[in-house]
Design a protein around this motif. Sequence first.
Motif, short mmCIF file in Angstrom:
data_model
loop_
_atom_site.label_atom_id
_atom_site.label_comp_id
_atom_site.label_asym_id
_atom_site.label_seq_id
_atom_site.Cartn_x
_atom_site.Cartn_y
_atom_site.Cartn_z
N LEU A 1 -30.20 -11.24 1.57
CA LEU A 1 -30.14 -12.40 2.46
C LEU A 1 -30.14 -11.84 3.87
CD1 LEU A 1 -27.12 -14.14 0.66
CD2 LEU A 1 -29.54 -14.69 0.34
N THR A 2 -30.66 -12.62 4.83
CA THR A 2 -30.69 -12.05 6.19
C THR A 2 -29.40 -12.34 6.94
OG1 THR A 2 -31.69 -14.01 7.20
CG2 THR A 2 -33.21 -12.31 6.36
N VAL A 3 -29.17 -11.51 7.93
CA VAL A 3 -27.99 -11.65 8.79
C VAL A 3 -28.01 -13.03 9.45
CG1 VAL A 3 -26.94 -10.75 10.91
CG2 VAL A 3 -27.78 -9.16 9.14
N HIS A 61 -33.96 -17.94 1.06
CA HIS A 61 -33.11 -18.10 -0.11
C HIS A 61 -32.31 -19.39 -0.08
CE1 HIS A 61 -34.55 -14.37 -1.49
NE2 HIS A 61 -33.65 -14.25 -2.46
N SER A 62 -32.79 -20.33 0.72
CA SER A 62 -32.21 -21.67 0.69
C SER A 62 -32.61 -22.36 -0.60
CB SER A 62 -32.73 -22.48 1.88
OG SER A 62 -32.19 -21.98 3.07
N ILE A 63 -31.95 -23.49 -0.87
CA ILE A 63 -32.22 -24.25 -2.09
C ILE A 63 -33.07 -25.48 -1.80
CG2 ILE A 63 -31.10 -25.59 -3.94
CD1 ILE A 63 -30.73 -22.46 -4.06
N ALA A 81 -39.01 -23.51 12.54
CA ALA A 81 -37.94 -23.12 11.61
C ALA A 81 -37.92 -21.60 11.49
CB ALA A 81 -38.19 -23.73 10.23
N ALA A 82 -36.77 -21.01 11.78
CA ALA A 82 -36.60 -19.58 11.48
C ALA A 82 -36.53 -19.46 9.96
CB ALA A 82 -35.32 -19.07 12.11
N ARG A 83 -37.22 -18.48 9.43
CA ARG A 83 -37.11 -18.21 7.99
C ARG A 83 -36.50 -16.83 7.82
NH1 ARG A 83 -39.78 -16.40 3.10
NH2 ARG A 83 -39.84 -18.10 1.59
N GLY A 84 -35.34 -16.77 7.18
CA GLY A 84 -34.70 -15.47 6.94
C GLY A 84 -35.39 -14.85 5.74
N ASN A 85 -34.72 -14.94 4.58
CA ASN A 85 -35.39 -14.47 3.37
C ASN A 85 -35.75 -15.64 2.46
OD1 ASN A 85 -36.63 -12.36 2.10
ND2 ASN A 85 -34.86 -11.86 0.81
N THR A 100 -21.59 -11.31 1.31
CA THR A 100 -21.96 -12.33 0.33
C THR A 100 -22.07 -11.58 -1.00
OG1 THR A 100 -24.24 -11.95 1.05
CG2 THR A 100 -23.17 -13.94 1.84
N ASP A 101 -22.10 -12.31 -2.11
CA ASP A 101 -22.20 -11.63 -3.42
C ASP A 101 -23.53 -10.92 -3.55
OD1 ASP A 101 -19.80 -12.77 -4.01
OD2 ASP A 101 -20.62 -14.35 -5.28
N TYR A 102 -24.54 -11.53 -2.95
CA TYR A 102 -25.92 -11.05 -3.10
C TYR A 102 -26.38 -10.64 -1.71
CZ TYR A 102 -31.00 -11.73 -3.86
OH TYR A 102 -32.36 -11.58 -3.94
N LEU A 130 -19.69 -30.10 1.32
CA LEU A 130 -20.75 -29.27 0.76
C LEU A 130 -20.83 -27.99 1.58
CD1 LEU A 130 -23.84 -31.52 -0.09
CD2 LEU A 130 -21.95 -30.81 -1.56
N TYR A 131 -21.00 -26.85 0.90
CA TYR A 131 -21.35 -25.60 1.59
C TYR A 131 -22.85 -25.46 1.41
CZ TYR A 131 -21.70 -20.60 2.61
OH TYR A 131 -22.05 -19.40 3.15
N LEU A 132 -23.57 -24.95 2.43
CA LEU A 132 -25.04 -24.98 2.44
C LEU A 132 -25.48 -26.43 2.24
CD1 LEU A 132 -25.38 -22.07 -0.15
CD2 LEU A 132 -25.42 -21.81 2.33
#
Length: 514
Positions: A157-159, A91-93, A85-89, A152-154, A468-470
């Motif tokens: 988060l990674t590209v 910030h998934s739920i 699994a690639a892990r960006g930052n 994104t609003d925040y 659903l998004y995400l």
Amino acid sequence: MIAYLEPFIQDNDSRRPHDGSSLCEALELQLQGGVSTDSRDTGLAGKDFGGLYSITPLALVRPAGADDVAKVVKSALQSSNLTVAARGNGHSINGQAMADQGLVVDMRAMEDHFSIVPINGLTYADVSGGALWEDVLKRCVSSYGLAPRSWTDYLSLTVGGTLSNGGVSGQAFRYGPQISNVAELEVVTGKGDIVICSENENSELFFSVLGGLGQFGIITRARVLLQPAPDMVRWIRLVYDEFERFAGDAESLVRRSEGDSFDYVEGFVFSNNDDPLTGRSTVPLASGAVFDSSHLPETAGSVLYCLEVAVHYRNNDQVSTVDTDVERLLSGLGYVKGLRFQVDLSYVQFLSRVKRAEEEAIANGVWDAPHPWLNLFVSKSDIVNFDRAVFKTLLKNGVGGPMLVYPLLRSRWDSRTSVALPEGEVFYLVALLRFTPPNSRPALVDKLVEQNREIVNICHVNCIDFKLYLPHYHSEKEWKLHFGNQWSRFVERKTLFDPMAILAPRQKIFARDF
Ligand code: FAD
């Protein structure tokens, strides 16, 4: 061979034992970066922003570059059961960047790559897949006076993380999501190949990976389209007491041509009460500004709506010119007169607005508490029903955090990407960004997760056209329903680019057959 979800459904995730430590030692010898089985590292890789799942990997890999990522994938391919699994930052739920006893690749550890690339009169930034958008912003603006068009609003988060989903904010109505604003990717596929892809080169991989939930490849570099960055932003909030009027104005703004509309359009729902987290006081922008509820009509209900818009301008623009432009754009909008709020701030401050909220939330202890968020795209044809059944009823007291609702245009999305959208040209992003108090009892969090299920169920029962998004689903049946007539394409893409189902296992779409 891909085996669909049965192994997960039977909770058969406990795998045959493999000699993890010798595998990690052998892998470390091949890499320029590092492999850690230290419990502090694997513990970190087993957590995410959602705080709902905790899944320990075999190891956390810190790759130096794409070559290392390819070696990690190849080593998993050679094992009987490892996943990657690639892990960006993180910030998934719902644990989407985790890998149960697999290899989690910390994309932020990759060597920083940043270069400006002019092509045919357009300017792009080549950035690492693990770069944070906030760093991309700073580098583009401070050294070149340029900026990506869609955000994104925040921005912590990674590209690669947002390109694997979509990436939406108040600019997407005009420029499309972030996945509509990249020209080229470097990807490590599930076969361990490093491939450059674009609309014209290896295009099937390019479009698969965009919005592909990490299923087809790991993005190690992206070429992002830039435009001249404005200096300043006028950020405005307008209050509505009726959903139909709010939605009508929002839709009219996103459909207008550039020059006749704002540069940013979003919206949110809030409670018509004094709750400091979800009520009227969350609306004013400038410090000292007050929400005077005597302006509200007597007919105002328990929830109100806020249209959030912004205009870009330059330092050398006359204030009077900006004022005139703004008044022209606002004329004809049906917001409650007297309930308009605004503030002027620099472009970078505007784009960093959620960072300030983050700092506050960290101080209050709510940033690290669980976040059972739910994000949906709801078709315009059903958004009034959704408002009635969900915002006005189930959520009339809020979710402890923002409830975003704003329209997007399907024509700004490329149907060749892997994202699933509802029908029709106009659809709404609905984001229920729940915050829970620190040290909440698990029962409270479970209740909120259950409420999310109830909302999805309400959509089904009322035949509301939504995606659903995400997305987060548990069964093949649900994923098939999610992708609809794109499901067979999604499966074909998996067969082409990750036939052993190595990648992003915790999306729970495909399971590695072992
Ligand atoms: P991770 O959570 O680390 O990973 C997400 C998924 O992508 C995983 O499946 C992972 O394996 C995969 N992945 C990660 N990196 C790569 C890569 N390089 N190549 C391939 N696959 C990869 N989204 C919006 O669209 N708009 C918003 O305004 C917005 N605001 C947010 C605000 C907050 C506070 C938070 C927590 C989330 C927000 N999001 C928003 C959602 C966010 O875009 C997604 O959760 C995104 O996946 C997080 O990026 P990340 O780098 O943390 O990815």
